[in-house]
Design a protein around this motif. Structure first.
Motif, PDB file in Angstrom:
ATOM      1  N   ALA A  76       0.677  -1.081  -0.270  1.00  0.00           N
ATOM      2  CA  ALA A  76       0.242  -0.037   0.038  1.00  0.00           C
ATOM      3  C   ALA A  76       0.765   1.108  -0.347  1.00  0.00           C
ATOM      4  O   ALA A  76       0.515   2.096  -0.587  1.00  0.00           O
ATOM      5  CB  ALA A  76      -0.864   0.266   1.697  1.00  0.00           C
ATOM      6  N   ILE A  77       2.007   1.375   1.159  1.00  0.00           N
ATOM      7  CA  ILE A  77       2.874   2.462   0.995  1.00  0.00           C
ATOM      8  C   ILE A  77       3.539   2.212  -1.008  1.00  0.00           C
ATOM      9  O   ILE A  77       3.743   3.774  -0.857  1.00  0.00           O
ATOM     10  CB  ILE A  77       3.524   2.363   1.351  1.00  0.00           C
ATOM     11  CG1 ILE A  77       3.198   1.862   2.983  1.00  0.00           C
ATOM     12  CG2 ILE A  77       4.726   3.091   1.581  1.00  0.00           C
ATOM     13  CD1 ILE A  77       3.736   1.613   4.565  1.00  0.00           C
ATOM     14  N   VAL A  78       3.625   1.511  -1.162  1.00  0.00           N
ATOM     15  CA  VAL A  78       4.562   1.968  -1.981  1.00  0.00           C
ATOM     16  C   VAL A  78       3.474   2.168  -3.679  1.00  0.00           C
ATOM     17  O   VAL A  78       4.001   3.810  -4.113  1.00  0.00           O
ATOM     18  CB  VAL A  78       5.285   0.175  -3.080  1.00  0.00           C
ATOM     19  CG1 VAL A  78       4.788   0.480  -4.501  1.00  0.00           C
ATOM     20  CG2 VAL A  78       5.887  -0.364  -2.341  1.00  0.00           C
ATOM     21  N   ALA A  79       1.400   2.170  -3.171  1.00  0.00           N
ATOM     22  CA  ALA A  79       0.758   2.662  -3.819  1.00  0.00           C
ATOM     23  C   ALA A  79       0.729   4.733  -3.417  1.00  0.00           C
ATOM     24  O   ALA A  79       0.593   4.340  -4.289  1.00  0.00           O
ATOM     25  CB  ALA A  79      -0.275   2.135  -4.308  1.00  0.00           C
ATOM     26  N   LEU A  80       1.027   4.180  -2.026  1.00  0.00           N
ATOM     27  CA  LEU A  80       0.770   6.326  -2.135  1.00  0.00           C
ATOM     28  C   LEU A  80       1.917   6.841  -2.244  1.00  0.00           C
ATOM     29  O   LEU A  80       1.870   8.051  -3.084  1.00  0.00           O
ATOM     30  CB  LEU A  80       0.957   6.176  -0.536  1.00  0.00           C
ATOM     31  CG  LEU A  80       0.807   6.966   0.294  1.00  0.00           C
ATOM     32  CD1 LEU A  80      -0.119   7.919   0.673  1.00  0.00           C
ATOM     33  CD2 LEU A  80       1.451   6.639   1.778  1.00  0.00           C
ATOM     34  N   VAL A  81       3.007   6.062  -2.389  1.00  0.00           N
ATOM     35  CA  VAL A  81       4.941   6.960  -2.849  1.00  0.00           C
ATOM     36  C   VAL A  81       4.313   7.760  -4.487  1.00  0.00           C
ATOM     37  O   VAL A  81       4.271   8.342  -4.764  1.00  0.00           O
ATOM     38  CB  VAL A  81       5.750   6.002  -3.232  1.00  0.00           C
ATOM     39  CG1 VAL A  81       6.949   6.314  -3.553  1.00  0.00           C
ATOM     40  CG2 VAL A  81       5.844   6.512  -1.609  1.00  0.00           C
ATOM     41  N   ARG A  82       3.825   6.572  -5.538  1.00  0.00           N
ATOM     42  CA  ARG A  82       3.265   6.467  -6.926  1.00  0.00           C
ATOM     43  C   ARG A  82       2.012   8.025  -7.006  1.00  0.00           C
ATOM     44  O   ARG A  82       2.264   8.997  -7.784  1.00  0.00           O
ATOM     45  CB  ARG A  82       3.060   5.672  -7.374  1.00  0.00           C
ATOM     46  CG  ARG A  82       4.677   4.608  -7.286  1.00  0.00           C
ATOM     47  CD  ARG A  82       3.705   3.462  -8.094  1.00  0.00           C
ATOM     48  NE  ARG A  82       5.478   2.535  -7.738  1.00  0.00           N
ATOM     49  CZ  ARG A  82       5.186   1.277  -8.071  1.00  0.00           C
ATOM     50  NH1 ARG A  82       3.894   0.647  -8.679  1.00  0.00           N
ATOM     51  NH2 ARG A  82       6.186   0.734  -8.294  1.00  0.00           N
ATOM     52  N   ALA A  83       1.374   7.328  -6.099  1.00  0.00           N
ATOM     53  CA  ALA A  83      -0.104   8.514  -6.547  1.00  0.00           C
ATOM     54  C   ALA A  83       0.038   9.970  -5.826  1.00  0.00           C
ATOM     55  O   ALA A  83      -0.121  11.068  -6.588  1.00  0.00           O
ATOM     56  CB  ALA A  83      -1.220   7.942  -5.552  1.00  0.00           C
ATOM     57  N   LEU A  84       0.661  10.025  -4.929  1.00  0.00           N
ATOM     58  CA  LEU A  84       1.107  11.318  -3.981  1.00  0.00           C
ATOM     59  C   LEU A  84       2.138  12.006  -4.566  1.00  0.00           C
ATOM     60  O   LEU A  84       1.734  12.809  -4.849  1.00  0.00           O
ATOM     61  CB  LEU A  84       1.482  11.334  -2.887  1.00  0.00           C
ATOM     62  CG  LEU A  84       1.573  12.632  -1.322  1.00  0.00           C
ATOM     63  CD1 LEU A  84       0.222  12.883  -1.500  1.00  0.00           C
ATOM     64  CD2 LEU A  84       2.062  11.416  -0.191  1.00  0.00           C
ATOM     65  N   ALA A  85       2.991  11.280  -5.412  1.00  0.00           N
ATOM     66  CA  ALA A  85       3.959  11.831  -6.081  1.00  0.00           C
ATOM     67  C   ALA A  85       3.489  12.874  -7.147  1.00  0.00           C
ATOM     68  O   ALA A  85       3.729  13.904  -7.436  1.00  0.00           O
ATOM     69  CB  ALA A  85       4.867  11.273  -6.695  1.00  0.00           C
ATOM     70  N   HIS A  86       2.452  12.239  -7.469  1.00  0.00           N
ATOM     71  CA  HIS A  86       2.209  12.795  -9.230  1.00  0.00           C
ATOM     72  C   HIS A  86       1.051  13.624  -8.549  1.00  0.00           C
ATOM     73  O   HIS A  86       1.182  14.319  -9.462  1.00  0.00           O
ATOM     74  CB  HIS A  86       0.976  11.338  -9.896  1.00  0.00           C
ATOM     75  CG  HIS A  86       0.638  12.305 -10.761  1.00  0.00           C
ATOM     76  ND1 HIS A  86      -0.453  12.722 -10.867  1.00  0.00           N
ATOM     77  CD2 HIS A  86       1.123  11.895 -12.384  1.00  0.00           C
ATOM     78  CE1 HIS A  86      -0.923  13.144 -12.422  1.00  0.00           C
ATOM     79  NE2 HIS A  86       0.138  12.580 -12.936  1.00  0.00           N
ATOM     80  N   LYS A  87      -0.011  13.732  -7.699  1.00  0.00           N
ATOM     81  CA  LYS A  87      -0.586  14.356  -6.699  1.00  0.00           C
ATOM     82  C   LYS A  87       0.293  16.231  -6.350  1.00  0.00           C
ATOM     83  O   LYS A  87      -0.038  17.429  -6.900  1.00  0.00           O
ATOM     84  CB  LYS A  87      -1.319  13.976  -5.661  1.00  0.00           C
ATOM     85  CG  LYS A  87      -2.062  15.285  -4.896  1.00  0.00           C
ATOM     86  CD  LYS A  87      -3.183  14.970  -5.988  1.00  0.00           C
ATOM     87  CE  LYS A  87      -4.140  16.605  -5.166  1.00  0.00           C
ATOM     88  NZ  LYS A  87      -5.787  16.467  -6.001  1.00  0.00           N
ATOM     89  N   LEU A  88       1.702  15.787  -6.097  1.00  0.00           N
ATOM     90  CA  LEU A  88       2.385  17.298  -5.444  1.00  0.00           C
ATOM     91  C   LEU A  88       3.215  17.378  -5.589  1.00  0.00           C
ATOM     92  O   LEU A  88       3.778  18.587  -6.013  1.00  0.00           O
ATOM     93  CB  LEU A  88       3.121  16.340  -4.355  1.00  0.00           C
ATOM     94  CG  LEU A  88       1.699  15.647  -2.923  1.00  0.00           C
ATOM     95  CD1 LEU A  88       2.763  15.798  -1.955  1.00  0.00           C
ATOM     96  CD2 LEU A  88       0.871  17.667  -2.464  1.00  0.00           C
ATOM     97  N   ALA A  89       3.679  17.238  -7.384  1.00  0.00           N
ATOM     98  CA  ALA A  89       4.571  16.752  -8.069  1.00  0.00           C
ATOM     99  C   ALA A  89       4.273  19.123  -8.566  1.00  0.00           C
ATOM    100  O   ALA A  89       5.925  19.671  -8.354  1.00  0.00           O
ATOM    101  CB  ALA A  89       4.746  16.462  -9.422  1.00  0.00           C
TER     102      ALA A  89
END
Length: 277
Positions: free
Chosen positions: A188-201
């Motif tokens: 779940a944390i791997v998915a969190l990293v990917r989703a949040l990275a896109h959101k906060l870029a």
């Protein structure tokens, strides 16, 4: 079947064979003027990261659950590097604690630049049927909710150039028979990293992860029986467990400007085990 949960995440002060946390090189000011919050910062990977960040010029906030002696030892190590440090005790699975902790960090240091979401727990079980509802909820609350809550609390204080680094695990990529629920949280944390990275870029905030393999920390003797502890890490291509000070440089790289063109990525200090993304 209900099985009692182990004392987690373990106490480094009680370990006979101490993990290695001392940074290996002189600092070069790569985090000068920055403030870093590290959950699970009292021992193991968190302690090594706190000490390395301090050597590189950061001021440090250490979040810990119950291990007061470990937290105070880490604070002293940070201060020996010439940095300031505060320790904050509480459960990252409690949203109110996370909000209060971040507020105290900003009140003390006036800013927040780097968030290391590192606190975790794990409980070995031979059979999935032995994973009680209490264990499942508690593991997700600490490992997943805790990362969500600390990031949510920190975001209003982060500016362009800030960094969020989440600790996942090699178990997210290859699983672990004795740690099924833990492995699920780390996925779940791997998915969190990917989703949040896109959101906060668009805000200039980078989000990355570190997926350690078998690292010698208090979590290991607090999780496994002596026979498994004895053979811990020997299955890796390098033939041994890693030390916390072999993992901390991954966090430093992702926290500083050396990784300014990286977001949504995961580094793998795992003893040479190939993993697929």
């Amino acid at each position: 079947m209900t099985t009692a949960l182990q004392d987690q995440p373990g106490h480094e002060a009680r370990m006979k064979d101490k993990p290695e946390h001392e940074p290996r090189y002189p600092g070069s000011g790569r985090l000068a003027g920055r403030v870093a919050l590290i959950s699970g910062g009292d021992s193991g990977i968190g302690r090594a990261t706190a000490q390395l960040f301090a050597r590189e010029g950061a001021q440090i906030a250490i979040l810990y659950k119950e291990e007061q002696e470990d937290a105070e030892n880490t604070r002293r190590l940070v201060e020996q590097e010439g940095a300031q440090a505060i320790t904050l005790q509480g459960d990252v699975g409690d949203c109110a604690f996370c909000v209060n902790a971040v507020d105290k960090v900003v009140e003390r240091f006036g800013r927040l630049d780097v968030v290391i979401a590192n606190a975790a727990e794990q409980h070995a079980r031979e059979d999935i049927a032995d994973i009680a509802e209490q264990q499942l909820r508690q593991t997700f609350e600490t490992n997943v909710f805790g990362q969500f809550f600390i990031i949510q609390a920190a975001l209003p204080h982060l500016a362009a150039g800030s960094a969020i680094i989440c600790t996942t695990s090699v178990t997210a990529y290859r699983g672990q028979d004795l740690l099924i629920d833990y492995s699920a949280t780390k996925g779940a944390i791997v998915a969190l990293v990917r989703a949040l990275a896109h959101k906060l870029a668009p805000q200039g905030i980078r989000v990355n992860g570190v997926a350690p393999g078998p690292i010698w920390t208090p979590l290991i003797p607090a999780t496994f029986p002596p026979d498994k502890v004895e053979s811990f890490g020997r299955h890796t291509p390098l033939g041994r467990p890693g030390q916390p000070n072999e993992v901390a440089p991954c966090y430093l790289f992702l926290a500083c400007e050396d990784s300014s063109y990286m977001s949504g990525q995961v580094l793998h200090p795992n003893g040479g085990e190939p993993v697929s993304s």
